[in-house]
Scaffold this motif. Structure first.
Motif, short mmCIF file in Angstrom:
data_model
loop_
_atom_site.label_atom_id
_atom_site.label_comp_id
_atom_site.label_asym_id
_atom_site.label_seq_id
_atom_site.Cartn_x
_atom_site.Cartn_y
_atom_site.Cartn_z
N ARG A 25 0.70 -1.24 0.36
CA ARG A 25 -0.18 0.26 0.04
C ARG A 25 0.76 1.25 0.12
O ARG A 25 0.48 2.44 -0.11
N THR A 26 2.16 1.05 0.22
CA THR A 26 3.02 2.05 0.42
C THR A 26 4.47 1.83 -0.16
O THR A 26 4.92 1.04 -0.76
N PRO A 27 4.94 2.81 -1.27
CA PRO A 27 5.71 2.69 -1.86
C PRO A 27 7.02 2.14 -0.95
O PRO A 27 7.94 1.79 -1.39
N GLU A 31 9.02 -1.46 -2.14
CA GLU A 31 10.69 -1.80 -1.92
C GLU A 31 11.24 -2.94 -1.29
O GLU A 31 11.50 -3.50 -1.62
N ASP A 32 9.90 -3.17 -1.03
CA ASP A 32 10.71 -4.40 0.97
C ASP A 32 10.32 -5.72 0.16
O ASP A 32 11.23 -6.29 -0.37
N ASN A 33 9.34 -5.48 -0.72
CA ASN A 33 8.46 -6.57 -1.33
C ASN A 33 9.06 -7.17 -2.34
O ASN A 33 9.82 -8.29 -3.01
N LEU A 34 9.94 -5.90 -2.78
CA LEU A 34 10.39 -5.73 -4.44
C LEU A 34 11.93 -6.86 -3.39
O LEU A 34 12.75 -7.71 -5.25
N GLY A 35 12.56 -6.68 -2.74
CA GLY A 35 13.53 -7.63 -2.21
C GLY A 35 13.19 -8.83 -2.34
O GLY A 35 14.35 -9.60 -2.11
#
Length: 83
Positions: A25-27, A31-35
């Protein structure tokens, strides 16, 4: 490594999953998920995850694993009805 990264990375290893759902829901969450793309598991870690996620199917799946049930379902067993 965060829990969401582990979950997404493990999901990406499943050949039945074509696109895991990212619920950011937030940038910062995105970013965490793309990790997850950088996460690498050892064999022991994968074994632990597989064991933790194992689901007991119960009836009728356990019943259908029995040789007699498999034989009846596949037609390999016939019943003598002449009695």
């Amino acid at each position: 490594m965060t829990p969401s990264q582990v979950a997404l990375a493990w999901t990406l290893l499943n050949p039945g999953v074509t696109a895991p759902i990212v619920g950011a829901r937030t940038p910062a969450q995105l970013e965490d998920n793309l990790g997850a793309l950088d996460v690498r598991f050892t064999g022991a870690q994968l074994a632990t995850l597989a064991e933790a996620s194992e689901v007991e199917l119960g009836f009728p799946h356990e019943f259908l694993r029995r040789p007699m049930a498999r034989g009846v379902v596949s037609g390999a067993v016939t019943l003598d009805t002449a009695r």
